[in-house]
Write a protein that holds these residues in place. Structure first.
Motif, PDB file in Angstrom:
ATOM      1  N   PHE A 162     -13.102   9.946 -19.010  1.00  0.00           N
ATOM      2  CA  PHE A 162     -13.210  11.406 -18.890  1.00  0.00           C
ATOM      3  C   PHE A 162     -14.621  11.892 -19.235  1.00  0.00           C
ATOM      4  CE2 PHE A 162     -12.743  15.782 -20.368  1.00  0.00           C
ATOM      5  CZ  PHE A 162     -11.962  16.337 -19.356  1.00  0.00           C
ATOM      6  N   TYR A 163     -15.189  11.350 -20.305  1.00  0.00           N
ATOM      7  CA  TYR A 163     -16.480  11.843 -20.770  1.00  0.00           C
ATOM      8  C   TYR A 163     -17.676  11.081 -20.197  1.00  0.00           C
ATOM      9  CZ  TYR A 163     -14.051  14.823 -24.092  1.00  0.00           C
ATOM     10  OH  TYR A 163     -13.254  15.800 -24.652  1.00  0.00           O
ATOM     11  N   ARG A 164     -17.434   9.879 -19.683  1.00  0.00           N
ATOM     12  CA  ARG A 164     -18.542   9.084 -19.129  1.00  0.00           C
ATOM     13  C   ARG A 164     -18.238   8.686 -17.692  1.00  0.00           C
ATOM     14  NH1 ARG A 164     -22.818   9.834 -22.127  1.00  0.00           N
ATOM     15  NH2 ARG A 164     -23.695   7.938 -21.238  1.00  0.00           N
ATOM     16  N   TYR A 165     -17.551   9.558 -16.981  1.00  0.00           N
ATOM     17  CA  TYR A 165     -17.120   9.228 -15.615  1.00  0.00           C
ATOM     18  C   TYR A 165     -18.297   8.875 -14.713  1.00  0.00           C
ATOM     19  CZ  TYR A 165     -15.330   9.855 -10.886  1.00  0.00           C
ATOM     20  OH  TYR A 165     -15.020   9.668  -9.573  1.00  0.00           O
ATOM     21  N   ALA A 166     -19.366   9.633 -14.796  1.00  0.00           N
ATOM     22  CA  ALA A 166     -20.514   9.395 -13.913  1.00  0.00           C
ATOM     23  C   ALA A 166     -21.094   8.002 -14.129  1.00  0.00           C
ATOM     24  CB  ALA A 166     -21.588  10.455 -14.149  1.00  0.00           C
ATOM     25  N   ASP A 167     -21.162   7.566 -15.392  1.00  0.00           N
ATOM     26  CA  ASP A 167     -21.703   6.231 -15.677  1.00  0.00           C
ATOM     27  C   ASP A 167     -20.790   5.142 -15.125  1.00  0.00           C
ATOM     28  OD1 ASP A 167     -23.858   7.349 -17.028  1.00  0.00           O
ATOM     29  OD2 ASP A 167     -22.798   7.343 -18.953  1.00  0.00           O
ATOM     30  N   ILE A 168     -19.482   5.323 -15.297  1.00  0.00           N
ATOM     31  CA  ILE A 168     -18.531   4.323 -14.799  1.00  0.00           C
ATOM     32  C   ILE A 168     -18.528   4.304 -13.278  1.00  0.00           C
ATOM     33  CG2 ILE A 168     -16.088   3.676 -14.727  1.00  0.00           C
ATOM     34  CD1 ILE A 168     -15.805   4.880 -17.509  1.00  0.00           C
ATOM     35  N   GLU A 169     -18.620   5.476 -12.675  1.00  0.00           N
ATOM     36  CA  GLU A 169     -18.585   5.577 -11.215  1.00  0.00           C
ATOM     37  C   GLU A 169     -19.788   4.898 -10.578  1.00  0.00           C
ATOM     38  OE1 GLU A 169     -16.830   6.165  -7.800  1.00  0.00           O
ATOM     39  OE2 GLU A 169     -15.927   6.912  -9.631  1.00  0.00           O
ATOM     40  N   ARG A 170     -20.889   4.827 -11.303  1.00  0.00           N
ATOM     41  CA  ARG A 170     -22.080   4.178 -10.738  1.00  0.00           C
ATOM     42  C   ARG A 170     -21.906   2.666 -10.593  1.00  0.00           C
ATOM     43  NH1 ARG A 170     -25.228   8.364 -13.250  1.00  0.00           N
ATOM     44  NH2 ARG A 170     -25.262   7.287 -15.261  1.00  0.00           N
ATOM     45  N   MET A 171     -20.934   2.105 -11.314  1.00  0.00           N
ATOM     46  CA  MET A 171     -20.636   0.692 -11.136  1.00  0.00           C
ATOM     47  C   MET A 171     -20.085   0.485  -9.721  1.00  0.00           C
ATOM     48  SD  MET A 171     -18.729   0.101 -14.775  1.00  0.00           S
ATOM     49  CE  MET A 171     -18.091  -1.498 -14.246  1.00  0.00           C
ATOM     50  N   ARG A 172     -20.264  -0.701  -9.195  1.00  0.00           N
ATOM     51  CA  ARG A 172     -19.819  -1.004  -7.833  1.00  0.00           C
ATOM     52  C   ARG A 172     -18.294  -1.092  -7.782  1.00  0.00           C
ATOM     53  NH1 ARG A 172     -21.879  -2.895  -3.104  1.00  0.00           N
ATOM     54  NH2 ARG A 172     -20.533  -4.216  -1.840  1.00  0.00           N
ATOM     55  N   ASN A 173     -17.690  -0.222  -6.982  1.00  0.00           N
ATOM     56  CA  ASN A 173     -16.239  -0.212  -6.797  1.00  0.00           C
ATOM     57  C   ASN A 173     -15.495  -0.307  -8.127  1.00  0.00           C
ATOM     58  OD1 ASN A 173     -16.563  -0.204  -3.960  1.00  0.00           O
ATOM     59  ND2 ASN A 173     -16.799  -2.420  -3.962  1.00  0.00           N
ATOM     60  N   PRO A 174     -15.733   0.616  -9.059  1.00  0.00           N
ATOM     61  CA  PRO A 174     -15.178   0.464 -10.409  1.00  0.00           C
ATOM     62  C   PRO A 174     -13.661   0.417 -10.455  1.00  0.00           C
ATOM     63  CG  PRO A 174     -16.034   2.681 -10.082  1.00  0.00           C
ATOM     64  CD  PRO A 174     -16.483   1.871  -8.914  1.00  0.00           C
ATOM     65  N   VAL A 184      -8.582   7.370 -11.282  1.00  0.00           N
ATOM     66  CA  VAL A 184      -7.809   8.093 -10.266  1.00  0.00           C
ATOM     67  C   VAL A 184      -7.579   9.533 -10.709  1.00  0.00           C
ATOM     68  CG1 VAL A 184      -5.553   8.258  -9.139  1.00  0.00           C
ATOM     69  CG2 VAL A 184      -6.687   6.048  -9.332  1.00  0.00           C
ATOM     70  N   ALA A 185      -7.240   9.705 -11.978  1.00  0.00           N
ATOM     71  CA  ALA A 185      -6.957  11.042 -12.493  1.00  0.00           C
ATOM     72  C   ALA A 185      -8.180  11.951 -12.413  1.00  0.00           C
ATOM     73  CB  ALA A 185      -6.470  10.945 -13.938  1.00  0.00           C
ATOM     74  N   VAL A 186      -9.347  11.435 -12.795  1.00  0.00           N
ATOM     75  CA  VAL A 186     -10.564  12.246 -12.736  1.00  0.00           C
ATOM     76  C   VAL A 186     -10.892  12.592 -11.294  1.00  0.00           C
ATOM     77  CG1 VAL A 186     -13.047  12.265 -13.190  1.00  0.00           C
ATOM     78  CG2 VAL A 186     -11.480  11.347 -14.897  1.00  0.00           C
ATOM     79  N   ARG A 187     -10.741  11.638 -10.383  1.00  0.00           N
ATOM     80  CA  ARG A 187     -11.031  11.904  -8.977  1.00  0.00           C
ATOM     81  C   ARG A 187     -10.087  12.945  -8.395  1.00  0.00           C
ATOM     82  NH1 ARG A 187     -11.948   5.631  -6.876  1.00  0.00           N
ATOM     83  NH2 ARG A 187     -14.027   5.374  -7.755  1.00  0.00           N
ATOM     84  N   ARG A 188      -8.866  13.024  -8.920  1.00  0.00           N
ATOM     85  CA  ARG A 188      -7.902  14.024  -8.434  1.00  0.00           C
ATOM     86  C   ARG A 188      -8.036  15.359  -9.153  1.00  0.00           C
ATOM     87  NH1 ARG A 188      -3.755  12.499  -5.087  1.00  0.00           N
ATOM     88  NH2 ARG A 188      -4.366  10.610  -3.982  1.00  0.00           N
ATOM     89  N   VAL A 198      -5.450  13.045 -17.549  1.00  0.00           N
ATOM     90  CA  VAL A 198      -6.186  11.775 -17.523  1.00  0.00           C
ATOM     91  C   VAL A 198      -5.582  10.791 -18.525  1.00  0.00           C
ATOM     92  CG1 VAL A 198      -8.404  10.677 -18.026  1.00  0.00           C
ATOM     93  CG2 VAL A 198      -8.331  12.795 -16.702  1.00  0.00           C
ATOM     94  N   LEU A 199      -5.277  11.265 -19.714  1.00  0.00           N
ATOM     95  CA  LEU A 199      -4.714  10.385 -20.745  1.00  0.00           C
ATOM     96  C   LEU A 199      -3.307   9.926 -20.374  1.00  0.00           C
ATOM     97  CD1 LEU A 199      -5.932  12.176 -24.000  1.00  0.00           C
ATOM     98  CD2 LEU A 199      -6.958  10.230 -22.811  1.00  0.00           C
TER      99      LEU A 199
END
Length: 216
Positions: free
Chosen positions: A85-97, A30-34, A41-42
């Protein structure tokens, strides 16, 4: 008896730490998306992962709360925040993370909260309610900090799923069933209800204001 007590303590610790990690992920996402910075983020990852457990511990007199006394809770939440924070793109690629991590955290915290409440000799009904509060507390604070209406007040079967999972733990205790089995069953039920509610849009009835009827 000593072995059983030690096993239950270990189970609660594992559930608490794993729940801390997945709820911290949801807060960090949520923090990264905002658009929050690293510190934000922390902070949000720790708030989302710890608010429910801290509230539970304060209410049952388990002070200082585990999330403050044990460095592992802070470490796990910060790890989840840094990873997001550092791997957001990888986590976001998961389905509805965010929804999946939030559902997993809800389930784990609900059953762990109920088990800890029972360990402190709370009555069954209050233990179930405290398990629900443990599950929903972190998500509520997370949403409030980013100026959202808490998901528990609007999402599909959120608090109800947590109460159902905690209820299984309490019922199992009343029937003197093995705590590990009832804990896993309760967590599975909570996660299943929340997942199915997300997938199929199951939700409690919502009141229609008079203006909606007039203009509908």
């Amino acid at each position: 008896m000593i072995d059983t007590t030690r096993a239950l303590h270990t189970l609660l610790l594992v559930l608490d730490l794993f729940g801390t990690f997945v709820f911290a992920l949801s807060g960090a996402l949520v923090a990264v998306r905002r658009g929050l910075d690293l510190f934000g983020v922390l902070v949000l990852s720790f708030a989302a992962s710890s608010a429910g457990g801290i509230t539970r511990d304060l209410l049952i007199g388990a002070t200082p709360p585990a999330a403050i006394e044990d460095w592992r809770y802070l470490g796990v939440s910060l790890l989840a925040g840094l990873l997001t924070f550092y791997r957001y793109a990888d986590i976001e690629r998961m389905r509805n993370p965010m929804q999946l991590s939030d559902a997993a955290g809800l389930a784990l915290f609900a059953v762990a909260g109920a088990q800890k409440a029972l360990a402190y000799d709370l009555p069954p009904g209050m233990a179930a309610l405290l398990g629900m509060l443990t599950g929903i507390g972190g998500g509520m604070l997370r949403d409030v900090l980013v100026s959202d209406i808490p998901a528990v007040l609007r999402a599909e079967l959120y608090a109800v799923a947590a109460l159902a999972g905690a209820g299984v733990v309490v019922l199992g205790d009343l029937l003197h069933m093995p705590p590990t089995a009832t804990t896993l069953t309760g967590a599975g039920l909570c996660f299943g209800l929340r997942f199915m509610a997300i997938r199929y849009g199951w939700r409690l009835p919502v009141a229609r204001p008079p203006d909606a009827d007039r203009h509908g």
